[in-house]
Design an enzyme around this catalytic site. Structure first.
Site, short mmCIF file in Angstrom:
data_model
loop_
_atom_site.label_atom_id
_atom_site.label_comp_id
_atom_site.label_asym_id
_atom_site.label_seq_id
_atom_site.Cartn_x
_atom_site.Cartn_y
_atom_site.Cartn_z
N HIS A 1 -8.29 -0.65 6.13
CA HIS A 1 -8.22 -1.82 6.56
C HIS A 1 -8.99 -3.34 5.74
CE1 HIS A 1 -9.22 -4.82 9.92
NE2 HIS A 1 -11.17 -5.32 8.95
N ASN A 42 0.75 -1.03 -0.47
CA ASN A 42 0.07 -0.22 0.21
C ASN A 42 0.50 0.91 -0.03
OD1 ASN A 42 -3.26 -0.23 0.14
ND2 ASN A 42 -2.08 -2.14 1.80
C1 GRF Z 1 -3.43 -4.31 4.45
O1 GRF Z 1 -4.28 -5.93 3.56
C2 GRF Z 1 -3.81 -3.64 4.83
O2 GRF Z 1 -5.21 -3.62 4.32
C3 GRF Z 1 -3.65 -4.41 6.30
O3 GRF Z 1 -2.25 -4.72 6.30
C4 GRF Z 1 -2.10 -4.98 5.21
C5 GRF Z 1 -1.41 -4.24 4.39
O4 GRF Z 1 -0.78 -5.01 3.65
N1 GRF Z 1 -3.66 -3.45 7.34
P1 GRF Z 1 0.71 -4.51 2.39
O5 GRF Z 1 2.00 -4.46 3.76
O6 GRF Z 1 0.39 -2.51 2.03
O7 GRF Z 1 0.85 -5.31 1.45
#
Ligand code: GRF
Length: 199
Positions: free
Chosen positions: A111, A16
């Site tokens: 989330h 992300n």
């Molecule tokens: C994502 O699914 C987010 O919704 C949750 O943790 C995960 C993080 O994934 N809070 P990344 O580290 O961004 O790949």
């Protein structure tokens, strides 16, 4: 509002965070990735920040002996780099009110479900998607929300839905949700910049 000066907190892969950095680099988002902090010194998020040339720091219960000292280090580091908006991107710790208050509540999280469903303590990773499948829901999705001192309880800023399909496993659903997380997080930040969402 002017350019967002972004500070990231991430514990694991950081996909992300990467999507948001890419949007800043390509000019799609008026944001500057100022600094990355991880509580996990081996996180993919820290690797990514190194590759992107973004200042990073490892701050955790190992580097600081009390939660107060840890929170103070997070505030000091982000302030040093001029951060005005904190992005939690897979940060697996509850954030101290010291940090939230210092940044006037400008702290966002994503989330992997449609809050208020399937949130709260212990609801992370594949557990979320297992719960969605067990409940028999026909749709799931992602939620961007403001962070307060409880897990997954702050004001919802935006959501994006995905279908649950026959034969889904927690892994297949997680992958479908993660793909929309990348779009949703970036779009929400764009709407904050344009004034469409107030924080
Ligand atoms: C994502 O699914 C987010 O919704 C949750 O943790 C995960 C993080 O994934 N809070 P990344 O580290 O961004 O790949």
């Amino acid at each position: 509002m002017a350019t967002l000066n972004l500070g990231f907190l991430a514990s694991h892969g950081g996909s992300n965070m990467q999507a948001i950095i890419d949007a800043c680099n390509s000019g799609k988002l008026d944001g500057k990735p100022c600094c990355v902090i991880s509580n996990n010194s081996a996180s993919g998020a820290l690797d990514r920040s190194g590759k992107e040339g973004i200042p990073w720091n490892h701050i955790s219960g190992h580097t600081h002996s009390t939660p107060e000292a840890e929170a103070e280090a997070i505030v000091d580091t982000f302030s040093r780099y001029g951060v005005d908006t904190i992005i939690l991107a897979g940060y697996m710790k509850i954030l101290s009110p010291q940090v939230i208050n210092y940044f006037n509540g400008r702290v966002l999280n994503i989330h992997p479900a449609l809050l208020p469903k399937f949130g709260g303590k212990g609801m992370y990773g594949l557990r979320v998607h297992e719960a969605v499948l067990k409940a028999g829901d026909k749709e799931s999705g992602a939620t961007v929300h403001l962070v307060d001192s409880q897990y997954d309880r702050g004001r919802v800023l935006a959501q994006m839905k995905v279908p649950v399909v026959d034969g889904d496993t927690p892994e297949s659903l997680a992958a479908r949700v993660l793909a929309v997380e990348h779009i949703l997080y970036t779009n929400t930040l764009k709407r904050i910049v344009s004034g469409g969402i107030e924080i």
